[in-house]
Design a protein around this motif. Structure first.
Motif, PDB file in Angstrom:
ATOM      1  N   THR A 114       0.843  -1.198   0.000  1.00 18.09           N
ATOM      2  CA  THR A 114       0.000   0.000   0.000  1.00 18.09           C
ATOM      3  C   THR A 114       0.877   1.246   0.000  1.00 18.09           C
ATOM      4  OG1 THR A 114      -0.124   0.371   2.395  1.00 18.09           O
ATOM      5  CG2 THR A 114      -1.565  -1.334   1.472  1.00 18.09           C
ATOM      6  N   ALA A 120       1.129   3.203   2.319  1.00 17.36           N
ATOM      7  CA  ALA A 120       1.693   3.330   3.666  1.00 17.36           C
ATOM      8  C   ALA A 120       2.712   2.231   3.958  1.00 17.36           C
ATOM      9  CB  ALA A 120       0.574   3.280   4.704  1.00 17.36           C
ATOM     10  N   CYS A 146       1.483  -4.491   4.037  1.00 17.10           N
ATOM     11  CA  CYS A 146       0.648  -5.009   5.122  1.00 17.10           C
ATOM     12  C   CYS A 146       0.501  -6.512   4.967  1.00 17.10           C
ATOM     13  CB  CYS A 146      -0.729  -4.340   5.130  1.00 17.10           C
ATOM     14  SG  CYS A 146      -1.799  -4.803   3.748  1.00 17.10           S
ATOM     15  N   GLU A 163      -7.751   5.577   0.776  1.00 17.10           N
ATOM     16  CA  GLU A 163      -6.340   5.212   0.688  1.00 17.10           C
ATOM     17  C   GLU A 163      -5.816   4.793   2.062  1.00 17.10           C
ATOM     18  OE1 GLU A 163      -4.320   4.860  -1.763  1.00 17.10           O
ATOM     19  OE2 GLU A 163      -5.405   5.764  -3.439  1.00 17.10           O
ATOM     20  N   VAL A 164      -4.958   3.761   2.088  1.00 19.54           N
ATOM     21  CA  VAL A 164      -4.377   3.299   3.348  1.00 19.54           C
ATOM     22  C   VAL A 164      -3.342   4.315   3.824  1.00 19.54           C
ATOM     23  CG1 VAL A 164      -3.047   1.485   4.482  1.00 19.54           C
ATOM     24  CG2 VAL A 164      -4.760   0.885   2.757  1.00 19.54           C
ATOM     25  N   HIS A 165      -3.534   4.846   5.034  1.00 25.06           N
ATOM     26  CA  HIS A 165      -2.604   5.808   5.620  1.00 25.06           C
ATOM     27  C   HIS A 165      -1.854   5.231   6.808  1.00 25.06           C
ATOM     28  CE1 HIS A 165      -3.767   9.964   3.900  1.00 25.06           C
ATOM     29  NE2 HIS A 165      -4.219   9.036   3.082  1.00 25.06           N
ATOM     30  N   LEU A 166      -2.441   4.259   7.491  1.00 24.63           N
ATOM     31  CA  LEU A 166      -1.826   3.699   8.693  1.00 24.63           C
ATOM     32  C   LEU A 166      -1.940   2.182   8.676  1.00 24.63           C
ATOM     33  CD1 LEU A 166      -3.303   6.144  11.380  1.00 24.63           C
ATOM     34  CD2 LEU A 166      -0.937   6.108  10.563  1.00 24.63           C
ATOM     35  N   ARG A 214      -4.692  12.208  13.332  1.00 24.98           N
ATOM     36  CA  ARG A 214      -4.234  12.666  12.023  1.00 24.98           C
ATOM     37  C   ARG A 214      -5.328  13.467  11.321  1.00 24.98           C
ATOM     38  NH1 ARG A 214      -0.808   9.076   7.793  1.00 24.98           N
ATOM     39  NH2 ARG A 214       0.518   9.156   9.639  1.00 24.98           N
TER      40      ARG A 214
END
Length: 545
Positions: free
Chosen positions: A455, A457, A460, A472-475, A490
């Protein structure tokens, strides 16, 4: 004139029945007089028979025997059934199929009479509290007349059944006072007469010559007809009926709940008891292979769906709020695409008609029609659903219904949009205001990774906790509560005054309180709204306004 019924004749009957219902759809819709109708009965029956015909045409190979064809027709009707009458028609078809599937390959008059009798019994058994003066009475009269013929001539039996059904339909106002008060016959019963007339047309070659139905004369002193758009006050009717049946018909509940259910027979029996205590108009119909269609009127939507969850796996859940769909004060309605007991309840309380995730165009169109409004806003809550809702909007326009699709991408945006609705504004201005409110609501989600992936970020692993912002994947993390706090920090770092938290079905009970405590300590000037959404797949949905 046919002397026996086979698979081809069943397919022609289904097509003729659907054509007849399409022709009479508006007429049957106009017969709805209850303050709490099952949507528009004519439209519900059209959608039910459409699903039945699609199932028949999809059979490969096409069945030769009548019983086999009826099984396919009944299963399609059950899976696509709409409203109380649609579910009962599906049960009638299943009763016919069950009777004829075990009989001779060639279906003649007495076989049809026996099957109609079994179908009528099955329809009564499917309804928790049967009411006379409805489609049930019409089906029962048709079955008695068919048996009374004592004939092996298929056309003779079909004509007798259809004629008796029409006579019973005319008597429904004498059995149900609310019909007498409105000066109409039962809508579901009228639909069944259309189907039986179509059967006569197939087996005899010509449809019966039948004038438009009129109610039989009621008892002296009966109330005069009320205007077609008026509604009798909410009440409870106690009707005497055949021995063994309790006849209490209420229409005081706020919501219609329908869903398909995968469950074992014993679990369904327990669910029926629970749902019977929550509301009325309970109809539970099975296909015989562990699939059930459940229909009930309730006030507590969450409890009704929870009963389904306890029994098995509910899906294709739909909720209709009667107060809004029956007598819309502003002539406007709303349709929301969502799943989860809490979300269904939330949107229902906002006056919206709710359809389950990833609906078909037909399902969205049915929801638009169920609003009974001339101007409707649709909130898809998913980019993949926007094209489906747009197609449904185009179709609704052919019936002079104005539909605007506000391209919401999350249920939190739908809540923001519904919060600013104002029926006093022009429709176009209201749509713009709703779109602006939805667009101003930033949305985020927390879920678990279904598989290993790369991703934006980082990489995963399956089972990792993911924090997504605007899709969207941020964490990426391994602790649900910790990552949810980080995600909120955030988001609020970019500003915000109102935080909406929707806790999902798979989230631990402690998640909501832990997050509200964190926000109170870290962001004390932010208003927080915490809801149990019950949505699948996402442990948390977040909206920032």
């Amino acid at each position: 004139m046919r002397d026996s019924l086979d698979g081809g004749a069943v397919r022609r009957w289904c097509a003729a029945g659907l054509a007849g219902l399409l022709q009479c759809e508006h007429e049957i819709n106009q017969l709805n007089v209850y303050p709490v109708p099952d949507g528009d009965t004519g439209t519900n029956l059209v959608l039910t028979l459409t699903a039945a015909e699609q199932a028949l045409q999809a059979s490969d190979p096409l069945p030769d025997q009548a019983g086999q064809a009826l099984r396919g027709m009944a299963r399609g009707a059950l899976l696509g059934a709409r409203g109380n009458s649609g579910v009962i028609v599906a049960q009638l078809l299943r009763g016919l199929a069950d009777s004829l599937a075990t009989g001779p390959g060639t279906v003649r008059g007495r076989d049809l009479a026996d099957a109609l009798g079994e179908a009528a019994k099955a329809s009564y058994a499917a309804v928790a509290e049967p009411v006379e003066g409805t489609i049930l009475s019409v089906a029962s009269a048709a079955a008695r007349a068919a048996a009374g013929c004592d004939s092996d001539q298929l056309a003779t039996v079909a004509r007798a059944a259809a004629g008796a059904a029409a006579t019973a339909l005319a008597r429904t106002p004498q059995q149900l006072p609310v019909l007498a008060a409105a000066g109409v016959v039962d809508a579901g019963g009228r639909g069944l007469v259309v189907l039986l007339d179509a059967l006569v047309e197939v087996v005899a070659g010509t449809p019966p010559a039948r004038p438009a139905p009129e109610p039989a004369a009621g008892p002296a002193g009966s109330r005069p007809p009320i205007p077609p758009h008026s509604h009798p006050p909410a009440a409870v009717l106690h009707q005497p009926g055949p021995a063994g049946y309790g006849h209490t018909y209420t229409y005081t509940y706020a919501y219609e709940v329908q869903f398909l259910l995968a469950a074992e027979d014993a679990a369904v029996a327990r669910m029926r008891t629970v749902l019977g205590g929550l509301g009325d108009s309970l109809v539970v119909v099975g296909t015989g292979d562990g699939t059930w269609h459940v229909h009930v009127h309730v006030d507590d939507v969450g409890a009704a769906i929870e009963a389904g969850v306890v029994a098995g796996r509910p899906y294709q859940i739909s909720v209709t709020r009667f107060e809004e769909t029956t007598v819309p004060a502003s002539g406007r309605g709303a349709v929301v695409v969502a799943s989860g007991a809490g979300l269904l309840d939330l949107f229902g309380r906002e006056g919206a008609v709710v359809v389950g995730d990833r609906p078909s165009t037909a399902e969205v169109l049915a929801a638009i029609r169920a609003t009974r409004a001339g101007q409707v806003v649709v909130l898809p809550n998913d980019p993949d659903t926007q094209s489906v809702t747009a197609a449904a909007a185009d179709e609704a326009a052919t019936a002079d219904v104005r539909v605007a699709v506000v391209p919401t991408r999350s249920p939190v945006q739908a809540l923001a949009a519904l919060a600013v609705r104002d029926p006093q504004r022009r429709f176009d201005d209201d749509v713009i205001a709703m779109a602006e409110a939805a667009g101003a609501c930033r949305h985020a989600e927390v879920c678990r990774a279904a598989r290993d992936a790369l991703t934006v970020a980082g990489r995963c692993r399956a089972g990792d906790v993911l924090g997504l912002v605007e899709g969207e994947v941020h964490l990426i993390g391994d602790d649900l509560t910790v990552l949810s706090r980080q995600l909120l920090d955030r988001l609020l770092g970019g500003g915000g005054e109102l935080v909406s938290l929707l806790v999902g079905a798979d989230a631990p009970d402690r998640l909501g309180p832990a997050l509200t405590a964190h926000l109170a300590a870290t962001w004390p000037f932010v208003e927080v709204q915490l809801y149990y959404g019950g949505q699948p797949h996402y442990e948390l949905l977040v909206g920032i306004e």
